[in-house]
Design a protein around this motif. Structure first.
Motif, PDB file in Angstrom:
ATOM      1  N   PRO A  73     -32.720  12.436   5.537  1.00  0.00           N
ATOM      2  CA  PRO A  73     -32.100  12.163   6.922  1.00  0.00           C
ATOM      3  C   PRO A  73     -31.978  13.677   7.474  1.00  0.00           C
ATOM      4  CG  PRO A  73     -30.391  12.952   4.512  1.00  0.00           C
ATOM      5  CD  PRO A  73     -32.415  12.760   4.260  1.00  0.00           C
ATOM      6  N   PHE A  74     -31.110  13.136   9.038  1.00  0.00           N
ATOM      7  CA  PHE A  74     -30.991  14.097   9.843  1.00  0.00           C
ATOM      8  C   PHE A  74     -29.558  14.165  10.120  1.00  0.00           C
ATOM      9  CE2 PHE A  74     -31.264   9.871  12.040  1.00  0.00           C
ATOM     10  CZ  PHE A  74     -30.357   9.562  12.235  1.00  0.00           C
ATOM     11  N   THR A  75     -29.801  15.745  10.353  1.00  0.00           N
ATOM     12  CA  THR A  75     -27.842  16.412  11.109  1.00  0.00           C
ATOM     13  C   THR A  75     -27.732  15.755  12.723  1.00  0.00           C
ATOM     14  OG1 THR A  75     -29.066  17.940   9.434  1.00  0.00           O
ATOM     15  CG2 THR A  75     -27.114  18.581  10.458  1.00  0.00           C
ATOM     16  N   VAL A  76     -25.827  15.480  12.439  1.00  0.00           N
ATOM     17  CA  VAL A  76     -25.704  15.369  13.778  1.00  0.00           C
ATOM     18  C   VAL A  76     -24.715  16.283  14.012  1.00  0.00           C
ATOM     19  CG1 VAL A  76     -24.669  13.610  15.380  1.00  0.00           C
ATOM     20  CG2 VAL A  76     -26.690  12.451  13.589  1.00  0.00           C
ATOM     21  N   SER A  77     -24.942  17.075  14.835  1.00  0.00           N
ATOM     22  CA  SER A  77     -23.906  18.484  15.691  1.00  0.00           C
ATOM     23  C   SER A  77     -22.825  17.815  16.473  1.00  0.00           C
ATOM     24  CB  SER A  77     -24.608  19.660  15.646  1.00  0.00           C
ATOM     25  OG  SER A  77     -25.246  19.775  13.719  1.00  0.00           O
ATOM     26  N   GLY A  78     -22.049  18.640  16.829  1.00  0.00           N
ATOM     27  CA  GLY A  78     -21.395  18.073  18.517  1.00  0.00           C
ATOM     28  C   GLY A  78     -19.662  18.667  18.351  1.00  0.00           C
ATOM     29  N   GLY A  84      -9.312  19.814  12.606  1.00  0.00           N
ATOM     30  CA  GLY A  84      -9.027  18.856  11.761  1.00  0.00           C
ATOM     31  C   GLY A  84      -9.051  17.266  11.980  1.00  0.00           C
ATOM     32  N   ALA A  85     -10.141  17.521  13.121  1.00  0.00           N
ATOM     33  CA  ALA A  85     -11.281  15.672  13.114  1.00  0.00           C
ATOM     34  C   ALA A  85     -11.561  15.707  12.322  1.00  0.00           C
ATOM     35  CB  ALA A  85     -11.004  15.627  15.052  1.00  0.00           C
ATOM     36  N   SER A  86     -11.386  14.097  11.607  1.00  0.00           N
ATOM     37  CA  SER A  86     -12.613  13.515  10.576  1.00  0.00           C
ATOM     38  C   SER A  86     -13.613  12.937  11.317  1.00  0.00           C
ATOM     39  CB  SER A  86     -11.458  12.950   9.897  1.00  0.00           C
ATOM     40  OG  SER A  86     -12.238  12.074   8.372  1.00  0.00           O
ATOM     41  N   VAL A  87     -14.535  13.282  11.197  1.00  0.00           N
ATOM     42  CA  VAL A  87     -15.650  12.732  11.114  1.00  0.00           C
ATOM     43  C   VAL A  87     -16.528  12.149  10.176  1.00  0.00           C
ATOM     44  CG1 VAL A  87     -18.471  12.713  12.059  1.00  0.00           C
ATOM     45  CG2 VAL A  87     -16.297  14.163  13.398  1.00  0.00           C
ATOM     46  N   ARG A  88     -16.826  10.904   9.802  1.00  0.00           N
ATOM     47  CA  ARG A  88     -17.418  10.099   9.136  1.00  0.00           C
ATOM     48  C   ARG A  88     -18.716   9.203   9.731  1.00  0.00           C
ATOM     49  NH1 ARG A  88     -15.444   4.912   7.705  1.00  0.00           N
ATOM     50  NH2 ARG A  88     -14.166   4.652   8.496  1.00  0.00           N
ATOM     51  N   GLN A 115     -24.514  14.585   7.799  1.00  0.00           N
ATOM     52  CA  GLN A 115     -26.201  14.758   7.481  1.00  0.00           C
ATOM     53  C   GLN A 115     -26.044  12.492   7.701  1.00  0.00           C
ATOM     54  OE1 GLN A 115     -29.003  15.559   6.117  1.00  0.00           O
ATOM     55  NE2 GLN A 115     -27.532  17.890   6.572  1.00  0.00           N
ATOM     56  N   VAL A 116     -27.235  12.026   8.207  1.00  0.00           N
ATOM     57  CA  VAL A 116     -27.189  10.831   9.085  1.00  0.00           C
ATOM     58  C   VAL A 116     -28.344  10.723   8.233  1.00  0.00           C
ATOM     59  CG1 VAL A 116     -27.397   9.114  10.707  1.00  0.00           C
ATOM     60  CG2 VAL A 116     -25.508  11.276  10.543  1.00  0.00           C
ATOM     61  N   PRO A 117     -28.674   9.383   7.361  1.00  0.00           N
ATOM     62  CA  PRO A 117     -30.142   8.213   7.028  1.00  0.00           C
ATOM     63  C   PRO A 117     -31.027   8.517   8.783  1.00  0.00           C
ATOM     64  CG  PRO A 117     -27.965   7.185   6.860  1.00  0.00           C
ATOM     65  CD  PRO A 117     -27.300   8.412   7.238  1.00  0.00           C
ATOM     66  N   GLY A 166     -32.070   5.558   9.307  1.00  0.00           N
ATOM     67  CA  GLY A 166     -32.335   3.857  10.195  1.00  0.00           C
ATOM     68  C   GLY A 166     -30.860   4.681  11.452  1.00  0.00           C
ATOM     69  N   GLY A 167     -30.290   5.769  10.833  1.00  0.00           N
ATOM     70  CA  GLY A 167     -29.441   5.519  12.070  1.00  0.00           C
ATOM     71  C   GLY A 167     -28.096   5.624  11.386  1.00  0.00           C
ATOM     72  N   GLY A 168     -26.958   5.354  12.228  1.00  0.00           N
ATOM     73  CA  GLY A 168     -25.062   4.770  12.081  1.00  0.00           C
ATOM     74  C   GLY A 168     -24.286   5.035  13.146  1.00  0.00           C
ATOM     75  N   VAL A 169     -23.334   4.642  12.603  1.00  0.00           N
ATOM     76  CA  VAL A 169     -22.274   5.037  13.693  1.00  0.00           C
ATOM     77  C   VAL A 169     -21.071   6.086  12.660  1.00  0.00           C
ATOM     78  CG1 VAL A 169     -20.219   3.655  15.110  1.00  0.00           C
ATOM     79  CG2 VAL A 169     -22.831   2.611  14.518  1.00  0.00           C
ATOM     80  N   LEU A 170     -20.630   6.735  14.256  1.00  0.00           N
ATOM     81  CA  LEU A 170     -19.639   7.517  13.723  1.00  0.00           C
ATOM     82  C   LEU A 170     -18.576   7.226  14.033  1.00  0.00           C
ATOM     83  CD1 LEU A 170     -21.478  11.388  14.667  1.00  0.00           C
ATOM     84  CD2 LEU A 170     -21.226  10.658  12.828  1.00  0.00           C
ATOM     85  N   VAL A 171     -17.755   7.648  13.490  1.00  0.00           N
ATOM     86  CA  VAL A 171     -16.308   7.192  12.823  1.00  0.00           C
ATOM     87  C   VAL A 171     -15.039   8.569  13.459  1.00  0.00           C
ATOM     88  CG1 VAL A 171     -14.371   5.985  12.445  1.00  0.00           C
ATOM     89  CG2 VAL A 171     -16.611   5.558  12.858  1.00  0.00           C
ATOM     90  N   VAL A 172     -14.439   8.694  14.086  1.00  0.00           N
ATOM     91  CA  VAL A 172     -13.419  10.005  14.477  1.00  0.00           C
ATOM     92  C   VAL A 172     -12.247   9.202  14.801  1.00  0.00           C
ATOM     93  CG1 VAL A 172     -13.030  11.903  16.159  1.00  0.00           C
ATOM     94  CG2 VAL A 172     -15.278  11.350  15.846  1.00  0.00           C
ATOM     95  N   THR A 173     -11.706  10.306  13.277  1.00  0.00           N
ATOM     96  CA  THR A 173      -9.988   9.800  13.320  1.00  0.00           C
ATOM     97  C   THR A 173      -9.452  11.409  13.354  1.00  0.00           C
ATOM     98  OG1 THR A 173     -10.504  10.105  10.761  1.00  0.00           O
ATOM     99  CG2 THR A 173     -10.695   7.650  12.354  1.00  0.00           C
ATOM    100  N   TYR A 174      -8.152  11.174  13.883  1.00  0.00           N
ATOM    101  CA  TYR A 174      -7.558  12.291  14.631  1.00  0.00           C
ATOM    102  C   TYR A 174      -6.218  11.971  14.506  1.00  0.00           C
ATOM    103  CZ  TYR A 174      -5.607  16.929  16.222  1.00  0.00           C
ATOM    104  OH  TYR A 174      -4.851  17.766  16.283  1.00  0.00           O
ATOM    105  N   VAL A 175      -5.026  13.352  13.557  1.00  0.00           N
ATOM    106  CA  VAL A 175      -3.828  12.181  13.699  1.00  0.00           C
ATOM    107  C   VAL A 175      -2.926  13.331  14.427  1.00  0.00           C
ATOM    108  CG1 VAL A 175      -1.744  12.164  11.905  1.00  0.00           C
ATOM    109  CG2 VAL A 175      -3.818  11.432  10.814  1.00  0.00           C
TER     110      VAL A 175
END
Length: 187
Positions: A133-138, A150-154, A173-175, A177-186
């Motif tokens: 897997p590789f690491t995505v930072s932001g 406190g935002a949630s990233v998954r 960590q992202v596999p 094949g990649g994927g889609v990051l979902v950010v949620t914040y209350v």
């Protein structure tokens, strides 16, 4: 009624019958052991010069009762055999015949199986291991560009995720094949 009829034959006749039965059992046991030993100690006597393996196999079968299993095209690759043995074990005769041949053999019960000598082991193709897997930072910010703590990233489809720090930074960590990051914040 006579006592002989009630109690059977006299003891001397019984002893004779038992002795005859013991001798018969001993003779039968010795005969079976001899037949068994003959079956297990196959020896071959043969003298042949510049002879094909097929003819050697025919003679071995005649002397031992062992069958041969082979493909005819295999024997076309074989060399002629010179052999001169007397009362030699079957395996020794076969070792002599297969020496310097492109063939080998195996014995399964009363069958000698002839096969190519240099058969490469079967290669099993296993898929390569998945890439690491590789690491995505932001940084997560609001509409005004302010960091969101406190935002949630998954990763979509996964339950685990990370939360942003005080400056809105995250690392996940992202596999391969990649994927889609979902950010949620209350709030």
């Amino acid at each position: 009624m006579h006592l002989k009829a009630l109690f059977g034959p006299p003891k001397t006749d019984l002893k004779k019958a038992l002795l005859i039965m013991k001798i018969t059992a001993f003779i039968l046991l010795a005969a079976f052991l001899q037949a068994s030993a003959t079956g297990h100690s196959q020896t071959v006597t043969m003298s042949a010069s510049n002879t094909s393996l097929e003819k050697i196999f025919q003679e071995v079968k005649r002397q031992t009762g062992y069958d041969f299993w082979y493909e005819s095209k295999l024997l076309k690759q074989s060399r002629k055999v010179n052999i001169d043995v007397k009362d030699v074990a079957l395996t020794q005769v076969l070792n002599i015949c297969f020496q310097n041949q492109p063939l080998t053999y195996s014995i399964v019960e009363k069958t000698i199986i002839v096969k190519p000598a240099n058969v490469a082991p079967e290669v099993i193709n296993t898929p390569p291991p998945p890439p690491p897997p590789f690491t995505v930072s932001g940084t997560i910010t609001d509409a005004n560009g302010q960091p969101l703590e406190g935002a949630s990233v998954r990763l979509r489809g996964r339950e685990s995720g990370v939360a942003t720090d005080a400056r809105g930074n995250f690392s996940i960590q992202v596999p391969e094949g990649g994927g889609v990051l979902v950010v949620t914040y209350v709030g």
